[in-house]
Design a protein around this motif. Structure first.
Motif, PDB file in Angstrom:
ATOM      1  N   PHE A   1       0.822  -1.209   0.000  1.00  0.00           N
ATOM      2  CA  PHE A   1       0.000   0.000   0.000  1.00  0.00           C
ATOM      3  C   PHE A   1       0.855   1.258   0.000  1.00  0.00           C
ATOM      4  O   PHE A   1       0.639   2.175  -0.789  1.00  0.00           O
ATOM      5  N   GLU A   2       1.853   1.293   0.855  1.00  0.00           N
ATOM      6  CA  GLU A   2       2.697   2.485   1.020  1.00  0.00           C
ATOM      7  C   GLU A   2       3.526   2.803  -0.221  1.00  0.00           C
ATOM      8  O   GLU A   2       4.050   3.911  -0.339  1.00  0.00           O
ATOM      9  N   GLU A   3       3.649   1.849  -1.135  1.00  0.00           N
ATOM     10  CA  GLU A   3       4.442   2.074  -2.343  1.00  0.00           C
ATOM     11  C   GLU A   3       3.649   2.728  -3.468  1.00  0.00           C
ATOM     12  O   GLU A   3       4.231   3.190  -4.444  1.00  0.00           O
ATOM     13  N   PHE A   4       2.306   2.751  -3.340  1.00  0.00           N
ATOM     14  CA  PHE A   4       1.515   3.323  -4.432  1.00  0.00           C
ATOM     15  C   PHE A   4       0.352   4.193  -3.978  1.00  0.00           C
ATOM     16  O   PHE A   4      -0.315   4.819  -4.794  1.00  0.00           O
ATOM     17  N   ALA A   5       0.099   4.265  -2.670  1.00  0.00           N
ATOM     18  CA  ALA A   5      -1.072   5.001  -2.195  1.00  0.00           C
ATOM     19  C   ALA A   5      -0.693   5.944  -1.057  1.00  0.00           C
ATOM     20  O   ALA A   5       0.205   5.667  -0.268  1.00  0.00           O
ATOM     21  N   CYS A   6      -1.414   7.053  -0.990  1.00  0.00           N
ATOM     22  CA  CYS A   6      -1.205   8.064   0.042  1.00  0.00           C
ATOM     23  C   CYS A   6      -2.547   8.410   0.681  1.00  0.00           C
ATOM     24  O   CYS A   6      -3.603   8.182   0.080  1.00  0.00           O
ATOM     25  N   LEU A   7      -2.481   8.987   1.857  1.00  0.00           N
ATOM     26  CA  LEU A   7      -3.683   9.460   2.532  1.00  0.00           C
ATOM     27  C   LEU A   7      -3.636  10.976   2.610  1.00  0.00           C
ATOM     28  O   LEU A   7      -2.701  11.548   3.164  1.00  0.00           O
ATOM     29  N   ASN A   8      -4.595  11.601   2.008  1.00  0.00           N
ATOM     30  CA  ASN A   8      -4.821  13.051   2.063  1.00  0.00           C
ATOM     31  C   ASN A   8      -3.862  13.898   1.225  1.00  0.00           C
ATOM     32  O   ASN A   8      -4.305  14.854   0.602  1.00  0.00           O
ATOM     33  N   THR A   9      -2.582  13.636   1.215  1.00  0.00           N
ATOM     34  CA  THR A   9      -1.646  14.399   0.397  1.00  0.00           C
ATOM     35  C   THR A   9      -0.651  13.437  -0.240  1.00  0.00           C
ATOM     36  O   THR A   9      -0.416  12.336   0.267  1.00  0.00           O
ATOM     37  N   TYR A  10      -0.042  13.879  -1.332  1.00  0.00           N
ATOM     38  CA  TYR A  10       0.926  13.028  -2.024  1.00  0.00           C
ATOM     39  C   TYR A  10       2.122  12.757  -1.118  1.00  0.00           C
ATOM     40  O   TYR A  10       2.685  13.675  -0.519  1.00  0.00           O
ATOM     41  N   CYS A  11       2.527  11.494  -1.055  1.00  0.00           N
ATOM     42  CA  CYS A  11       3.565  11.106  -0.098  1.00  0.00           C
ATOM     43  C   CYS A  11       4.676  10.247  -0.697  1.00  0.00           C
ATOM     44  O   CYS A  11       5.613   9.884   0.000  1.00  0.00           O
ATOM     45  N   LEU A  12       4.574   9.932  -1.965  1.00  0.00           N
ATOM     46  CA  LEU A  12       5.505   8.971  -2.554  1.00  0.00           C
ATOM     47  C   LEU A  12       6.797   9.644  -3.004  1.00  0.00           C
ATOM     48  O   LEU A  12       6.793  10.763  -3.512  1.00  0.00           O
ATOM     49  N   LYS A  13       7.882   8.929  -2.824  1.00  0.00           N
ATOM     50  CA  LYS A  13       9.182   9.431  -3.274  1.00  0.00           C
ATOM     51  C   LYS A  13       9.438   8.853  -4.657  1.00  0.00           C
ATOM     52  O   LYS A  13       9.522   7.638  -4.815  1.00  0.00           O
ATOM     53  N   ASP A  14       9.534   9.713  -5.635  1.00  0.00           N
ATOM     54  CA  ASP A  14       9.716   9.263  -7.023  1.00  0.00           C
ATOM     55  C   ASP A  14      11.161   9.012  -7.339  1.00  0.00           C
ATOM     56  O   ASP A  14      12.068   9.513  -6.809  1.00  0.00           O
TER      57      ASP A  14
END
Length: 187
Positions: A174-187
Motif C-alpha cells: 500500500f505504502e508504495e503506491f497510495a497516500c492518505l490526504n496528500t501526495y507522499c511517494l518518493k519518485d
C-alpha cells in the motif's frame, strides 16, 4: 462468482488451452465492457474479436518475440480507441483511461466465465492494423490473448514466466503506491 473473487482469482496466465469461441461468448464479453463508466458516457472503446482462421493465424504473426506462448490463443481481442472519441478537458485526454476501464470489465467477465484474458503490449501495431483492417485514426492500445488456463506449463515459457504461472508475481505494498490526504511517494 462475486466481484471480489473475480479480482482475486484473475491472473495473466500464459499456458493456454484451445476453446471454442462463440458469438454468444463474444457478446457477453462486449456487453460487460460496454457497462464501464466513461466521461460523459462517450464509450470510446473499440474491440475487434479475432477468432476465425486465417485472421487469427495472421494476427499471431504480429506478436513480438517472447510472446510465442500466445500462439495457443483461441481468440485475440484488439483494443482500439481515438482521442477525439472521448472527453478532452484542457490537457486531460480521457480516451485511454476510459478504454482501460472497459478492458478491465471485459477481463473480469472473462474470469467469471472461467477464461484467461491476458492483455499484452508486445506486438507490431502496423501488422495488427493490416490484419484487422482498422482505420488509421484509431490507436491500437493493446491485444488481449484469450483462452482457457492450462495447468500444464507451456514449455515455450521463460523461467520467469514459468515461475509466474505457479505463483502470482508480488504486488506493491500500500505504502508504495497510495497516500492518505496528500501526495507522499518518493519518485
Amino acid at each position: 462468482m462475486n466481484v471480489a473473487e473475480a479480482i482475486e482469482k484473475r491472473r495473466s496466465f500464459r499456458s493456454l488451452l484451445k476453446v471454442e469461441i462463440t458469438q454468444e461468448l463474444i457478446k457477453d464479453l462486449a456487453g460487460a465492457a460496454s457497462l464501464a463508466p466513461s466521461c460523459f458516457n462517450k464509450q470510446p472503446q473499440r474491440f475487434v474479436f479475432v477468432y476465425d482462421e486465417p485472421y487469427l493465424s495472421n494476427l499471431k504473426q504480429s506478436l513480438s518475440k517472447g510472446n510465442e506462448w500466445a500462439y495457443n490463443a483461441s481468440m485475440i481481442i484488439a483494443v482500439l480507441s481515438k482521442e477525439t472519441d472521448d472527453c478532452i478537458l484542457g490537457d486531460r485526454k480521457y480516451f485511454l483511461f476510459d478504454t482501460g476501464m472497459s478492458v478491465a470489465f471485459l477481463m473480469l467477465k472473462a474470469q467469471e466465465l472461467g477464461y484467461v484474458a491476458h492483455p499484452i503490449a508486445g506486438y507490431d501495431p502496423l501488422k495488427v492494423r493490416n490484419v484487422i483492417n482498422s482505420p488509421q485514426d484509431l490507436q491500437i492500445i493493446a491485444l488481449i490473448i484469450f483462452g482457457k488456463h492450462n495447468k500444464e506449463i507451456d514449455p515455450l515459457l521463460s523461467e520467469k514466466q514459468k515461475q509466474d504461472e505457479l505463483q502470482r508475481p508480488p504486488r506493491k505494498a500500500f505504502e508504495e503506491f497510495a497516500c492518505l490526504n496528500t501526495y507522499c511517494l518518493k519518485d
